[in-house]
Scaffold this active site. Structure first.
Site, PDB file in Angstrom:
ATOM      1  N   ASP A   1       0.855  -1.186   0.000  1.00 24.52           N
ATOM      2  CA  ASP A   1       0.000   0.000   0.000  1.00 24.52           C
ATOM      3  C   ASP A   1       0.895   1.242   0.000  1.00 24.52           C
ATOM      4  O   ASP A   1       2.121   1.128  -0.049  1.00 24.52           O
ATOM      5  CB  ASP A   1      -0.925  -0.002   1.232  1.00 24.52           C
ATOM      6  CG  ASP A   1      -0.160   0.184   2.546  1.00 24.52           C
ATOM      7  OD1 ASP A   1       1.083   0.262   2.517  1.00 24.52           O
ATOM      8  OD2 ASP A   1      -0.812   0.259   3.596  1.00 24.52           O
TER       9      ASP A   1
ATOM     10  N   ASP B   1       1.397   4.844   2.241  1.00 24.13           N
ATOM     11  CA  ASP B   1       0.992   5.499   3.492  1.00 24.13           C
ATOM     12  C   ASP B   1       1.466   6.957   3.503  1.00 24.13           C
ATOM     13  O   ASP B   1       2.612   7.236   3.141  1.00 24.13           O
ATOM     14  CB  ASP B   1       1.622   4.766   4.696  1.00 24.13           C
ATOM     15  CG  ASP B   1       1.433   3.262   4.637  1.00 24.13           C
ATOM     16  OD1 ASP B   1       0.324   2.796   4.907  1.00 24.13           O
ATOM     17  OD2 ASP B   1       2.402   2.545   4.294  1.00 24.13           O
TER      18      ASP B   1
ATOM     19  N   ASP C   1      -3.298   4.632   2.707  1.00 21.00           N
ATOM     20  CA  ASP C   1      -3.645   5.007   4.079  1.00 21.00           C
ATOM     21  C   ASP C   1      -3.235   6.459   4.318  1.00 21.00           C
ATOM     22  O   ASP C   1      -2.095   6.840   4.029  1.00 21.00           O
ATOM     23  CB  ASP C   1      -2.882   4.125   5.092  1.00 21.00           C
ATOM     24  CG  ASP C   1      -3.595   2.803   5.324  1.00 21.00           C
ATOM     25  OD1 ASP C   1      -4.678   2.604   4.746  1.00 21.00           O
ATOM     26  OD2 ASP C   1      -3.050   1.970   6.071  1.00 21.00           O
TER      27      ASP C   1
END
Ligand code: DCT
Ligand code: MG
Length: 419
Positions: free
Chosen positions: A232, A234, A343
């Site tokens: 992912d 962040d 995120d």
């Protein structure tokens, strides 16, 4: 006379002792130098570990066993394997014999057995059988769905669900996150590149600048550590003036949604100051910052359709909705995009240093840093603050911009994060 003789002998002995010690200890030091080929500090956070891993075969094997333990709800075993892998990652050259590992920390019997097996037989039967076990394969596929944890996957497996097709056919009720995770499974199981992370960074930067000029974003997580790919992306968002960051997240999310950049989002509020326990970490390792878990729709420019390699489930994904392209409003150009997990975390500037440290990772580094702070320094570290446990009044060791705060001491809450 006897007394004098005793005194005399005693002084002769004492005089001889340093000479004796010199010989014996020098000898022992030489022997130890011969045996201990590597020297590695006990806590992972005390080591300088680069991304260059000279023992990838061994660390991959140990990481697989760690993952298996974590997915089987055996966190203790998981941490033990992660610690062993981290020690090998810190070594400056490949290991060729278990004898070289004598005296190194964190290498338990089980890990040493795996290492020995691989060094002697080129593979470990335990690792091979774990890798090939149907249960492990099913756990990996099911927890690979965004929003699905080990417990849910275990429940589904007990209900006879082992892959995505069976999940779809089962009629299981999925929550919103799991629905989005299943829909974008194919994309989300592909690693995110640094280039894609930077492209998303530009979009988030634009969003943040439009809704709160002066606010800053920082790339955190694996990409901040120099990794070239991640699962992912962040970002940590803050504003140089304390308090200006309040209410920022919903505005950023609205901006992104209005531009069509979000396929899914869920925001959790900042519960740090509301906590009855005072500003300490909750029992879990999660912090209390306002956080947005999202799936981004990242446009891919002028690139032929990305061909995604087969995933663990074989060709099941082919029956899932095709999400990688759509025809534009004009019906002409085919615009390609990919789904990426992103995120976003918002921190007040007074906690920014701790948030940055806590969110840079890796997970094991953070865990070890907290453990080292607690056990060796009698301090409690979280992504919000650093406390000195020795002070009667808890001292909030702070960045220069903010003065010491007096807060009621909650030793229990602080120590619960030392896991
Ligand atoms: N973190 C932590 N403890 C956790 C989870 C996360 O300390 N239980 C911190 C460390 C890393 C950071 O948050 C971001 O988490 P991930 O994105 O899960 O990790 P990563 O290192 O960025 O890994 P990846 O590159 O795969 O995204
Ligand atoms: Mg990450």
């Amino acid at each position: 006379e006897e007394y004098l003789l005793f005194i005399y002998r005693f002084w002769v002995f004492m005089g001889f002792l340093p000479v004796y010690r010199l010989f014996v200890f020098q000898d022992r030091q030489i022997n130890e130098a011969e045996v201990a080929e590597f020297s590695v500090p006990t806590y992972a956070c005390q080591r300088r570990t680069t991304l260059e891993n000279h023992n990838a075969v061994l660390t991959d094997a140990l990481s697989l066993l760690a993952e298996h333990a974590e997915l089987s709800d055996e966190d203790g075993r998981g941490v033990a394997f992660r610690r062993a892998a981290a020690v090998l990652k810190a070594l400056p050259k490949p290991v060729t014999s278990v004898k070289q590992l004598r005296g190194l920390p964190c290498l338990g019997d089980h890990s040493l057995r795996i290492i020995k097996d691989i060094l002697e037989n080129r593979e470990s039967s335990e690792v091979q059988s774990t890798k090939q076990s149907e249960r492990f394969k099913a756990l990996k596929v099911l927890t690979g769905i965004f929003g699905v944890g080990a417990k849910t996957a275990d429940r589904w497996i007990r209900d006879g669900i082992n892959n995505l097709q069976q999940l779809q056919d089962s009629g299981q009720t999925l929550n919103r996150a799991q629905q989005a995770g299943l829909q974008h499974y194919d994309h989300l199981s592909q690693p995110v590149t640094k280039q894609e992370a930077d492209a998303i960074g530009e979009i988030v930067e634009e969003a943040v600048a439009s809704v709160l000029p002066g606010a800053r974003i920082t790339l955190i997580g694996g990409f901040r550590r120099g990794k070239l790919t991640g699962h992912d992306v962040d970002f940590l968002i803050t504003h140089p003036e304390e308090g200006r960051e309040v209410g920022l997240m919903p505005k950023v999310v609205s901006w992104l949604e209005s531009k069509g950049f979000l396929l899914y989002q869920k925001t959790t509020r900042n519960s740090y100051l509301e906590s009855k326990d005072g500003p300490a970490r909750p029992a879990s390792n999660m912090d209390r910052f306002e956080r947005c878990f999202s799936i981004f729709k990242l446009p891919e420019e002028e690139k032929p359709a990305a061909k995604h390699p087969e995933t663990l489930t074989g060709n099941v994904e082919q029956s899932l909705p095709l999400t990688s392209s759509h025809v534009s409003a004009e019906g002409e150009a085919l615009k390609r995009w990919r789904a990426v997990r992103v995120d976003l975390v918002v921190s007040p500037i007074s906690q920014f240093a701790f948030a940055l440290l806590g969110w840079t990772g890796s997970k094991l580094f953070e865990r070890e840093l907290r453990r080292w702070a607690g056990h060796e320094k009698a301090m409690s570290l979280s992504s919000h603050a650093l406390y000195d446990n020795k002070q009667v009044e808890t001292h909030f060791v702070q960045t220069p911009s903010v003065k010491k705060k007096r807060v009621s001491k909650k030793t229990k809450t602080c120590s619960s994060m030392m896991t």
